[in-house]
Design a protein around this motif. Structure first.
Motif, PDB file in Angstrom:
ATOM      1  N   PRO A   1     -68.935 -21.064 111.246  1.00 20.82           N
ATOM      2  CA  PRO A   1     -68.788 -19.681 111.713  1.00 20.82           C
ATOM      3  C   PRO A   1     -67.391 -19.370 112.247  1.00 20.82           C
ATOM      4  CG  PRO A   1     -69.894 -20.979 113.386  1.00 20.82           C
ATOM      5  CD  PRO A   1     -69.580 -21.926 112.250  1.00 20.82           C
ATOM      6  N   ILE A   2     -66.923 -18.167 111.990  1.00 23.65           N
ATOM      7  CA  ILE A   2     -65.766 -17.619 112.687  1.00 23.65           C
ATOM      8  C   ILE A   2     -66.389 -16.696 113.742  1.00 23.65           C
ATOM      9  CG2 ILE A   2     -63.699 -16.181 112.511  1.00 23.65           C
ATOM     10  CD1 ILE A   2     -63.359 -18.872 111.102  1.00 23.65           C
ATOM     11  N   VAL A   3     -66.334 -17.114 114.978  1.00 18.89           N
ATOM     12  CA  VAL A   3     -66.999 -16.500 116.135  1.00 18.89           C
ATOM     13  C   VAL A   3     -68.518 -16.541 115.943  1.00 18.89           C
ATOM     14  CG1 VAL A   3     -67.104 -14.578 117.757  1.00 18.89           C
ATOM     15  CG2 VAL A   3     -64.952 -15.106 116.624  1.00 18.89           C
TER      16      VAL A   3
ATOM     17  N   LEU B   1     -68.550 -18.080 107.322  1.00 17.64           N
ATOM     18  CA  LEU B   1     -67.519 -17.633 106.360  1.00 17.64           C
ATOM     19  C   LEU B   1     -68.128 -16.941 105.146  1.00 17.64           C
ATOM     20  CD1 LEU B   1     -65.161 -20.747 106.348  1.00 17.64           C
ATOM     21  CD2 LEU B   1     -64.516 -18.391 106.953  1.00 17.64           C
ATOM     22  N   ILE B   2     -69.239 -17.488 104.644  1.00 21.67           N
ATOM     23  CA  ILE B   2     -69.824 -16.922 103.425  1.00 21.67           C
ATOM     24  C   ILE B   2     -70.320 -15.492 103.655  1.00 21.67           C
ATOM     25  CG2 ILE B   2     -72.115 -17.975 103.803  1.00 21.67           C
ATOM     26  CD1 ILE B   2     -70.386 -17.560 100.384  1.00 21.67           C
TER      27      ILE B   2
ATOM     28  N   LEU C   1     -60.442 -16.102 104.109  1.00 21.25           N
ATOM     29  CA  LEU C   1     -61.042 -14.933 104.775  1.00 21.25           C
ATOM     30  C   LEU C   1     -59.983 -13.834 104.824  1.00 21.25           C
ATOM     31  CD1 LEU C   1     -63.077 -13.458 106.564  1.00 21.25           C
ATOM     32  CD2 LEU C   1     -62.432 -14.938 108.440  1.00 21.25           C
ATOM     33  N   ILE C   2     -60.296 -12.669 104.273  1.00 21.52           N
ATOM     34  CA  ILE C   2     -59.292 -11.594 104.234  1.00 21.52           C
ATOM     35  C   ILE C   2     -59.813 -10.374 104.977  1.00 21.52           C
ATOM     36  CG2 ILE C   2     -57.859 -10.107 102.763  1.00 21.52           C
ATOM     37  CD1 ILE C   2     -57.985 -12.258 100.606  1.00 21.52           C
TER      38      ILE C   2
ATOM     39  N   LEU D   1     -58.662 -22.212 113.028  1.00 17.67           N
ATOM     40  CA  LEU D   1     -58.499 -21.930 114.458  1.00 17.67           C
ATOM     41  C   LEU D   1     -57.852 -20.563 114.676  1.00 17.67           C
ATOM     42  CD1 LEU D   1     -57.267 -25.302 116.009  1.00 17.67           C
ATOM     43  CD2 LEU D   1     -59.374 -24.065 116.515  1.00 17.67           C
ATOM     44  N   ILE D   2     -56.842 -20.249 113.855  1.00 13.99           N
ATOM     45  CA  ILE D   2     -56.160 -18.952 113.992  1.00 13.99           C
ATOM     46  C   ILE D   2     -57.166 -17.824 113.740  1.00 13.99           C
ATOM     47  CG2 ILE D   2     -54.383 -17.446 112.962  1.00 13.99           C
ATOM     48  CD1 ILE D   2     -52.721 -20.055 112.455  1.00 13.99           C
ATOM     49  N   ALA D   3     -57.985 -17.995 112.693  1.00 13.23           N
ATOM     50  CA  ALA D   3     -58.992 -16.971 112.373  1.00 13.23           C
ATOM     51  C   ALA D   3     -59.970 -16.809 113.530  1.00 13.23           C
ATOM     52  CB  ALA D   3     -59.739 -17.347 111.093  1.00 13.23           C
TER      53      ALA D   3
END
Ligand code: G1P
Length: 293
Positions: free
Chosen positions: A32-34, A38-39, A136-137, A265-267
């Motif tokens: 997960p991003i937060v 991602l999917i 991820l865009i 990490l940046i995302a």
């Protein structure tokens, strides 16, 4: 040939070795991003582009992806009983009702070209999108794929999403050289998979967004093993260039390379700063943290 893109292919059978041990039991696309895997970001981008059929090319240990896009009957019942209507809506809205999900199992991980080829029985004779979830865009106005679909409707030809990268990074990407153009898209003259910086024809990198005509399937069929011993989509696109125009498109939006730990990490940090419930507290925390270093 249809001018409308209705299907997107999500190759998700990779081993995710860069994120081991996190990806020993779960696919990297479920990281997960937060609070969203991602999917899901990738599927939302496809939905925003008007795509209604999501084709997942899965492999071993990928059942959690199928579960994520399926109805969670017990969980829904429990949330209903507890009157947690917001959470209920959140999980019910993961895929809108008009969207269908198709799962195809890629029994051997033979490369991105092979993964895309596995989608052939579902795609048929139509142009289609390919989205790699680890790129991820984000775009405040329109998603990257929505921009590409709009361009496809004008140009009716294959399109690759591209971005300039640091010249030292060419060995991580498919790299293209394009002809002159006054527009945001330009015809590709050369495409090579992961060239060393000294051999790269430019620093224009293919990121994980493609619109391809169905002619690509014959080209993949003819491709042998390429870079890394895999059946490369890039090699099939290089062959497609002999017959059709393929455009490189510099999209608007910010790309996060979530296939690398630093990019991930940046995302995470930037999405934390965008998150409506977390952003203020998280920003305060970051400000305090930076004072310590
Ligand atoms: C794949 C493609 C490469 C492309 C990249 C974008 O490589 O083979 O051409 O530039 O995705 O993320 P991978 O990152 O899967 O090794």
């Amino acid at each position: 040939m249809s001018r409308i893109i209705t299907k997107a292919v999500f190759p998700v059978a990779g081993l995710g070795t860069r994120f081991l041990p996190a990806t020993k039991g779960i696919p990297k696309e479920m990281l997960p991003i937060v609070d969203k895997p991602l999917i899901q970001y990738a599927v939302e981008e496809a939905v925003a582009a008007g795509i209604d059929t999501m084709v997942f090319i899965t492999g071993r240990s990928k059942n959690s992806i199928t579960d994520h896009f399926d109805k969670a009957y017990e969980l829904e019942k429990e949330l209903e009983a507890k009157n947690k209507t917001e959470l209920l809506k959140l999980i019910r809205d993961i895929v809108p009702p008009h969207v269908s999900c198709v799962f195809i199992r890629q029994s051997e991980a033979l490369g991105l070209g092979h993964a895309v080829y596995c989608a052939k029985p579902v795609i048929g004779d139509e142009p289609f999108a390919v989205i790699l979830a680890d790129d991820l865009i984000e775009d405040a106005d329109r998603g990257c794929m929505a921009q590409m679909v709009e361009l496809y409707e004008q140009k009716n030809t294959s399109i690759l999403g591209v971005e300039r990268v640091d010249p030292s990074e060419t060995a991580s990407y498919g790299i293209v050289k394009t002809g002159e153009s006054s527009e945001k898209s330009a015809p590709i003259e050369i495409i090579v998979e992961k060239p060393k910086p000294e051999e790269a024809p430019s620093n224009l990198a293919v990121v994980g967004r493609y619109i391809l005509t169905p002619a690509i399937f014959d080209k993949i069929e003819k491709s042998g093993r390429g870079a890394g011993g895999e059946i490369q989509l890039t090699d099939a696109i290089a062959d497609l260039l002999n017959d059709e125009q393929v455009l490189a498109f510099e999209f608007e939006g910010r790309r996060y390379d979530c296939g690398s730990k630093l990019g991930f990490l940046i995302a995470t940090v930037e999405h934390g700063l965008l998150h409506k419930e977390l952003k203020d507290d998280f920003l305060d925390y970051l400000k305090k943290l930076t004072k310590k270093f």
